[in-house]
Design a protein around this motif. Structure first.
Motif, PDB file in Angstrom:
ATOM      1  N   ASP A 106      -6.897   7.248   1.126  1.00  0.00           N
ATOM      2  CA  ASP A 106      -6.407   6.990   2.473  1.00  0.00           C
ATOM      3  C   ASP A 106      -6.054   5.530   2.700  1.00  0.00           C
ATOM      4  O   ASP A 106      -5.603   5.153   3.775  1.00  0.00           O
ATOM      5  CB  ASP A 106      -7.441   7.439   3.503  1.00  0.00           C
ATOM      6  N   CYS A 107      -6.265   4.676   1.720  1.00  0.00           N
ATOM      7  CA  CYS A 107      -5.875   3.275   1.850  1.00  0.00           C
ATOM      8  C   CYS A 107      -5.773   2.668   0.457  1.00  0.00           C
ATOM      9  O   CYS A 107      -6.186   3.267  -0.532  1.00  0.00           O
ATOM     10  CB  CYS A 107      -6.879   2.486   2.693  1.00  0.00           C
ATOM     11  N   GLY A 108      -5.211   1.470   0.405  1.00  0.00           N
ATOM     12  CA  GLY A 108      -5.135   0.765  -0.874  1.00  0.00           C
ATOM     13  C   GLY A 108      -3.807   0.945  -1.561  1.00  0.00           C
ATOM     14  O   GLY A 108      -3.062   1.894  -1.313  1.00  0.00           O
ATOM     15  N   GLY A 109      -3.504  -0.007  -2.429  1.00  0.00           N
ATOM     16  CA  GLY A 109      -2.251   0.009  -3.163  1.00  0.00           C
ATOM     17  C   GLY A 109      -2.383   0.679  -4.514  1.00  0.00           C
ATOM     18  O   GLY A 109      -3.419   1.253  -4.854  1.00  0.00           O
ATOM     19  N   PRO A 110      -1.326   0.609  -5.312  1.00  0.00           N
ATOM     20  CA  PRO A 110      -1.316   1.283  -6.618  1.00  0.00           C
ATOM     21  C   PRO A 110      -2.188   0.565  -7.640  1.00  0.00           C
ATOM     22  O   PRO A 110      -2.573  -0.591  -7.455  1.00  0.00           O
ATOM     23  CB  PRO A 110       0.161   1.228  -7.026  1.00  0.00           C
ATOM     24  N   THR A 111      -2.513   1.283  -8.694  1.00  0.00           N
ATOM     25  CA  THR A 111      -3.184   0.696  -9.855  1.00  0.00           C
ATOM     26  C   THR A 111      -2.116   0.277 -10.851  1.00  0.00           C
ATOM     27  O   THR A 111      -1.273   1.085 -11.243  1.00  0.00           O
ATOM     28  CB  THR A 111      -4.139   1.706 -10.508  1.00  0.00           C
ATOM     29  N   LEU A 112      -2.137  -0.988 -11.241  1.00  0.00           N
ATOM     30  CA  LEU A 112      -1.129  -1.523 -12.152  1.00  0.00           C
ATOM     31  C   LEU A 112      -1.667  -1.516 -13.578  1.00  0.00           C
ATOM     32  O   LEU A 112      -2.747  -2.048 -13.854  1.00  0.00           O
ATOM     33  CB  LEU A 112      -0.760  -2.951 -11.753  1.00  0.00           C
TER      34      LEU A 112
ATOM     35  N   GLY B 104       5.327  -2.440 -17.065  1.00  0.00           N
ATOM     36  CA  GLY B 104       4.171  -2.119 -16.250  1.00  0.00           C
ATOM     37  C   GLY B 104       4.369  -0.813 -15.513  1.00  0.00           C
ATOM     38  O   GLY B 104       5.509  -0.396 -15.256  1.00  0.00           O
ATOM     39  N   PHE B 105       3.282  -0.160 -15.190  1.00  0.00           N
ATOM     40  CA  PHE B 105       3.319   1.114 -14.483  1.00  0.00           C
ATOM     41  C   PHE B 105       2.433   1.011 -13.250  1.00  0.00           C
ATOM     42  O   PHE B 105       1.244   0.699 -13.366  1.00  0.00           O
ATOM     43  CB  PHE B 105       2.830   2.253 -15.381  1.00  0.00           C
ATOM     44  N   ALA B 106       2.998   1.243 -12.070  1.00  0.00           N
ATOM     45  CA  ALA B 106       2.255   1.232 -10.823  1.00  0.00           C
ATOM     46  C   ALA B 106       1.960   2.675 -10.438  1.00  0.00           C
ATOM     47  O   ALA B 106       2.870   3.429 -10.080  1.00  0.00           O
ATOM     48  CB  ALA B 106       3.033   0.526  -9.719  1.00  0.00           C
ATOM     49  N   VAL B 107       0.702   3.059 -10.525  1.00  0.00           N
ATOM     50  CA  VAL B 107       0.293   4.440 -10.252  1.00  0.00           C
ATOM     51  C   VAL B 107      -0.313   4.509  -8.860  1.00  0.00           C
ATOM     52  O   VAL B 107      -1.347   3.896  -8.584  1.00  0.00           O
ATOM     53  CB  VAL B 107      -0.727   4.925 -11.298  1.00  0.00           C
ATOM     54  N   SER B 108       0.344   5.235  -7.967  1.00  0.00           N
ATOM     55  CA  SER B 108      -0.142   5.365  -6.596  1.00  0.00           C
ATOM     56  C   SER B 108      -1.409   6.216  -6.552  1.00  0.00           C
ATOM     57  O   SER B 108      -1.535   7.201  -7.292  1.00  0.00           O
ATOM     58  CB  SER B 108       0.924   6.009  -5.707  1.00  0.00           C
ATOM     59  N   PRO B 109      -2.351   5.858  -5.680  1.00  0.00           N
ATOM     60  CA  PRO B 109      -3.556   6.685  -5.545  1.00  0.00           C
ATOM     61  C   PRO B 109      -3.232   8.068  -5.019  1.00  0.00           C
ATOM     62  O   PRO B 109      -2.276   8.246  -4.268  1.00  0.00           O
ATOM     63  CB  PRO B 109      -4.405   5.913  -4.531  1.00  0.00           C
ATOM     64  N   GLY B 110      -4.002   9.037  -5.422  1.00  0.00           N
ATOM     65  CA  GLY B 110      -3.866  10.401  -4.923  1.00  0.00           C
ATOM     66  C   GLY B 110      -5.207  11.094  -5.042  1.00  0.00           C
ATOM     67  O   GLY B 110      -5.889  10.956  -6.065  1.00  0.00           O
TER      68      GLY B 110
ATOM     69  N   SER C  74       0.807  -1.217   0.000  1.00  0.00           N
ATOM     70  CA  SER C  74       0.000   0.000   0.000  1.00  0.00           C
ATOM     71  C   SER C  74       0.839   1.265   0.000  1.00  0.00           C
ATOM     72  O   SER C  74       0.356   2.332  -0.354  1.00  0.00           O
ATOM     73  CB  SER C  74      -0.922   0.022   1.224  1.00  0.00           C
ATOM     74  N   SER C  75       2.084   1.165   0.435  1.00  0.00           N
ATOM     75  CA  SER C  75       2.947   2.351   0.454  1.00  0.00           C
ATOM     76  C   SER C  75       3.941   2.266  -0.686  1.00  0.00           C
ATOM     77  O   SER C  75       4.528   1.231  -0.942  1.00  0.00           O
ATOM     78  CB  SER C  75       3.699   2.449   1.782  1.00  0.00           C
ATOM     79  N   GLY C  76       4.097   3.353  -1.398  1.00  0.00           N
ATOM     80  CA  GLY C  76       5.019   3.372  -2.516  1.00  0.00           C
ATOM     81  C   GLY C  76       5.385   4.788  -2.872  1.00  0.00           C
ATOM     82  O   GLY C  76       4.842   5.743  -2.317  1.00  0.00           O
ATOM     83  N   PRO C  77       6.306   4.985  -3.788  1.00  0.00           N
ATOM     84  CA  PRO C  77       6.710   6.332  -4.162  1.00  0.00           C
ATOM     85  C   PRO C  77       5.566   7.075  -4.824  1.00  0.00           C
ATOM     86  O   PRO C  77       4.793   6.489  -5.580  1.00  0.00           O
ATOM     87  CB  PRO C  77       7.864   6.080  -5.146  1.00  0.00           C
TER      88      PRO C  77
END
Length: 373
Positions: free
Chosen positions: A339-345, A359-365, A203-206
């Motif tokens: 406020d929760c959840g991992g990135p969209t791949l 692949g591209f991991a897009v963090s929620p914002g 759930s945490s990423g750049p």
């Protein structure tokens, strides 16, 4: 104490409920309320049964043992049916089902408690409780224990329950950075050879900032919507919003649903919350994908999921007349909360290519829109 006649009546009703569920699967005509009422009636029939120690020769004791197992299974089935709308009551039913049984009979209640606890976890302590229940389920089921020579259907069911718990445990470990090495060992014990990168499931990423050229086919836009529009959407799709209940979101009878609109939207239509949102998302996306000017329709839907209940990998497509596979010109994801959840791949894999190459991991914002071809 429950008589044998009442026990037989309750057992017949339980089998009837199971038959309704089994037959509804193919017909897509499941009457959940009918089954719920039937299961509640069964619990009323057997509610006065008291758990007590018995001898193998005690015929009434055998009935009581059967009643306890029937009550446990009824509570499990009822919990599974109502979980989508009342997770607290479902958890209470699973807990009661656990109290009804001992030994191998407790494997399924432990599975449901561990699974639901994992799904609803909001703190690390919640995950630890879920992990303990899953591990206990695996131990009770005897997964990996070759000392049992029995080969009957009940043993197969318990072993299947234990393996399902093992898979949930693997997912939980994969989503915990401190358990990465343990996750690898656990996956290997289940026969898996490959796994998604930790960066995809954690759930945490750049953070991913806006860019006009992040990739040949993936783009993100921060501050995508005007603040007043964003606030209205957050209210309309809040987790307690009537939208979810009125649509039966999460119900086993609802499945996937979406709305399709002609595009461009008719100018004669009075602007509303969704039309304004669609227009703004389009204005952002078309800057990077001019091919969207050819769009004739737009489709929208919404999701509200718990931290550990993400969306599965999939292709966006429809079947035209049941024959031709058709894909949208572009797909977008707009995050109202983050406020929760991992990135969209997003990957470059297509239905015609066997594997992804990038692949591209897009963090929620909050107020971020992801757009991809």
């Amino acid at each position: 104490m429950v008589s044998e006649a009442i026990f037989m009546e309750a057992s017949t009703a339980f089998n009837q409920a199971v038959d309704i569920l089994d037959n509804a699967g193919a017909e897509q005509s499941l009457n959940v309320l009918e089954v719920e009422e039937l299961l509640k009636a069964i619990l009323d029939l057997v509610k006065d049964s008291k758990k007590r120690k018995i001898s193998s020769s005690d015929s009434q004791g055998e009935v009581e043992t059967g009643v306890q197992l029937l009550r446990s299974r009824t509570r499990l089935l009822l919990g599974q049916l109502i979980e989508w709308r009342d997770a607290d009551e479902a958890e209470a039913l699973y807990s009661a089902a656990l109290k009804d049984t001992d030994g191998e009979g407790s494997a399924e209640p432990l599975l449901e408690l561990g699974r639901l606890g994992f799904k609803r976890a909001t703190r690390n302590s919640d995950l630890e409780v879920a992990r303990e229940r899953l591990e206990k389920c695996i131990a009770v089921a005897g997964v990996g224990d070759d000392n049992d020579d029995d080969d009957d259907d009940d043993d197969d069911d318990v072993e299947s329950t234990g393996r399902e718990a093992s898979i949930y445990l693997a997912r939980l470990l994969c989503q915990s950075p401190e358990h990465n090495s343990e996750a690898k060992r656990h996956l290997a014990s289940l026969g898996y050879k490959y796994r998604l990168s930790p960066e995809v499931v954690l759930s945490s990423g750049p953070p991913c900032s806006s860019s006009t050229a992040q990739s040949p086919f993936v783009y993100t836009f921060d501050d995508a919507l005007p603040l007043p529009l964003l606030e209205q959407l957050q209210k309309a799709f809040d987790s307690n919003s009537p939208f979810w209940h009125e649509h039966g979101y999460g119900s086993p009878t609802t499945g996937y649903f979406s709305y399709q609109l002609p595009f461009p939207l008719p100018r004669t239509t009075k602007p509303n919350l969704l039309s304004l949102t669609i227009e703004r998302v389009y204005q952002n996306a078309v800057l990077q994908m001019p091919s969207l000017k050819e769009a004739k329709f737009c489709e929208w839907w919404a999701h509200s999921r718990h931290h550990n209940d993400g969306h599965s990998l999939h292709y966006d497509y429809i079947l035209s007349d049941g024959k031709e596979t058709r894909h949208p010109i572009a797909s977008t994801v707009t995050y109202l909360q983050a406020d929760c959840g991992g990135p969209t791949l997003v990957t470059d894999q297509t239905m015609d290519s066997p594997l992804s190459t990038v692949g591209f991991a897009v963090s929620p914002g909050v107020n971020r829109t992801l757009c991809f071809e």
